[in-house]
Design an enzyme around this catalytic site. Structure first.
Site, PDB file in Angstrom:
ATOM      1  N   ASP A   1     -13.640  -5.696   1.555  1.00  0.00           N
ATOM      2  CA  ASP A   1     -13.500  -4.401   1.610  1.00  0.00           C
ATOM      3  C   ASP A   1     -14.966  -3.866   1.761  1.00  0.00           C
ATOM      4  OD1 ASP A   1     -10.882  -3.764   1.773  1.00  0.00           O
ATOM      5  OD2 ASP A   1     -10.931  -3.121  -0.288  1.00  0.00           O
TER       6      ASP A   1
ATOM      7  N   CYS B   1      15.396  -2.869   6.961  1.00  0.00           N
ATOM      8  CA  CYS B   1      14.923  -2.210   5.934  1.00  0.00           C
ATOM      9  C   CYS B   1      14.076  -1.027   5.914  1.00  0.00           C
ATOM     10  CB  CYS B   1      14.281  -3.152   4.662  1.00  0.00           C
ATOM     11  SG  CYS B   1      14.019  -2.578   3.364  1.00  0.00           S
TER      12      CYS B   1
ATOM     13  N   CYS C   1       9.796  -2.459  -2.371  1.00  0.00           N
ATOM     14  CA  CYS C   1       9.770  -3.545  -1.318  1.00  0.00           C
ATOM     15  C   CYS C   1      10.794  -4.875  -1.832  1.00  0.00           C
ATOM     16  CB  CYS C   1       8.684  -4.127  -0.691  1.00  0.00           C
ATOM     17  SG  CYS C   1       8.787  -5.340   0.467  1.00  0.00           S
TER      18      CYS C   1
END
Length: 353
Positions: A141, A198, A255
C-alpha cells in the site's frame, strides 16, 4: 542470473514459497506484468469519478497499471497474503450494539505496512543470497500498485463482487503485499470467479456503495468516508453509517467464503487499547494527545484527531438517546474545530424529540 535455466527458476519459485511461509505469509503467487484488462477497468472507474477525492488514484499516469513504468526492468511480481482476522472476533456483536464503536478488523492492531514490508525485504534478501544480486522493490500500500489485480493474476484468489480478493480456502480477511522483481520466474494460474449468483455483499452494503457487481463507488463507501474523505461527510449518508467509526466490514462479514477464514497467528494484529469493543463515549473523550499516544503504531492514527471526532460524532448521532450520549456530544459543542462542531450539532439534532 543469466546462467539459471527454466528448471532452476521453477525450483527457485518453490523455494520462495517455502521461505515465504516461514516468514508468516499464508500464500505466495507469481504474476506477470500484463494488466491490460485491469487498466481498462481502472480508467472507466476514474472517468466516472468513483474515486471521489482520492486524486492519487489518477495522478501517476500509467505507473499503477504498468509495473515496468513504476519499476523499470520488472518481469514478475511476487504477490503475498497475510491473514489478519483476530481470534474469537465478534464484530457482528459490536455492530449490533449502537453504544459501541465499530472499527474495521484490519485496524484493531498494529499497522501492517511496516511489518509486511519488513518481511518482504527479508524474502528478497533470501532470494539474493541464493541467486545473487537482482532488481526488486517491495510494496505494501505504499505506491501506485494494482495489488488486487496482481493478486488475482498470481492465483491468490478472484475479485469478488465487492471488489476485494476472495480465496476459496481463506475468505478475504487478509492483507496483500508485492515484491516487484527482474527475475523471469514461472507464473501461477489465475483463480476462476466463484461468486456465482450470490449478491450478499451488494445487498448488505449500508450505503449501497456497490453500485453493480464488481463496481464500488468510493464516494458512498463508509471506508472512504471515514478514512479518505477530509471534509464533511454528506448528510444523507450519515444515518446509514450506524456506529462504524473507521472503515466497514459488512461485505466481508456476509461473504459465504469467509466461513473458511482462519484467525491470524500474528500477535501484532491482535486488538490493542480495547478497540474491539470500546464505547463511543470513551473514545470521544480522548483529547489529541491521548489519541496520538494510544494509537501510536496504529493505521488509524493517520486520519488525525479531527476526523476521528467527526466520525464518532456521527455514530453518537445514530446511537440511542441516553444521558451519557448527550453529555458526550455537549462536551464538544464548542470544539475548536469547525468540522467537529458541525457534526456534533447534527448529532444533537438527531436526539431532539
Amino acid at each position: 542470473m543469466s546462467t539459471l535455466s527454466p528448471t532452476d527458476y521453477r525450483a527457485l519459485a518453490d523455494q520462495i514459497r517455502h521461505w515465504g511461509a516461514a516468514l508468516g505469509f499464508q500464500q505466495i503467487g507469481i504474476a506477470d506484468t500484463d494488466l491490460t484488462l485491469a487498466e481498462q477497468h481502472l480508467h472507466q472507474w476514474l472517468e466516472r469519478g468513483m474515486h471521489g477525492d482520492m486524486a492519487y488514484m489518477a495522478s501517476h499516469g500509467l505507473k499503477r497499471s504498468r509495473p515496468q513504468e513504476l519499476v523499470p526492468g520488472t518481469l514478475r511480481i511476487i504477490s503475498v497474503r497475510m491473514d489478519y482476522l483476530p481470534p474469537d472476533d465478534d464484530g457482528e456483536a459490536v455492530l449490533a450494539d449502537p453504544l459501541l464503536a465499530f472499527i474495521s478488523r484490519y485496524a484493531l492492531g498494529r499497522d501492517y505496512h511496516k511489518l509486511m514490508r519488513h518481511r518482504l525485504q527479508k524474502l528478497a534478501s533470501q532470494i539474493e543470497a541464493e541467486v545473487g544480486p537482482f532488481g526488486y522493490r517491495a510494496f505494501v500500500d505504499s505506491a501506485p500498485v494494482l495489488e488486487r489485480a496482481l493478486a488475482e493474476k498470481a492465483g491468490l484468489g478472484w475479485t469478488g463482487k465487492h471488489s476485494n480478493i476472495v480465496n476459496r480456502r481463506a475468505g478475504s480477511w487478509f492483507f496483500l503485499g508485492e515484491l516487484y522483481t527482474t527475475l523471469p520466474l514461472p507464473t501461477d494460474q489465475a483463480e476462476a470467479d466463484h461468486c456465482g449468483r450470490c449478491t450478499a455483499c451488494i445487498d448488505i452494503c449500508p450505503t449501497e456503495a456497490i453500485v453493480a457487481p464488481y463496481q464500488v463507488d468510493a464516494r458512498r463507501c463508509i471506508s472512504y468516508l471515514t478514512i479518505e474523505l477530509d471534509g464533511p461527510i454528506p448528510e444523507p449518508l450519515r444515518p446509514l453509517m450506524g456506529n462504524r467509526i473507521y472503515g466497514c466490514d459488512d461485505c466481508l462479514m456476509v461473504c459465504p467464503w469467509n466461513r473458511f477464514a482462519s484467525p491470524t497467528a500474528e500477535a501484532d494484529f491482535s486488538p490493542r487499547n480495547g478497540l474491539d469493543n470500546a464505547t463511543l463515549c470513551s473514545l470521544f473523550a480522548w483529547d489529541e494527545a491521548t489519541f496520538l499516544k494510544r494509537l501510536e503504531g496504529s493505521p488509524i492514527r493517520r486520519i488525525g484527531h479531527e476526523r476521528w471526532l467527526r466520525n464518532i460524532a456521527i455514530a453518537l448521532g445514530n446511537a440511542l438517546t441516553t444521558p451519557a450520549i448527550l453529555t458526550a456530544l455537549e462536551s464538544r459543542r464548542d470544539d475548536p474545530s469547525e468540522l467537529v462542531r458541525e457534526h456534533v450539532l447534527w448529532a444533537l439534532e438527531r436526539h431532539q424529540p
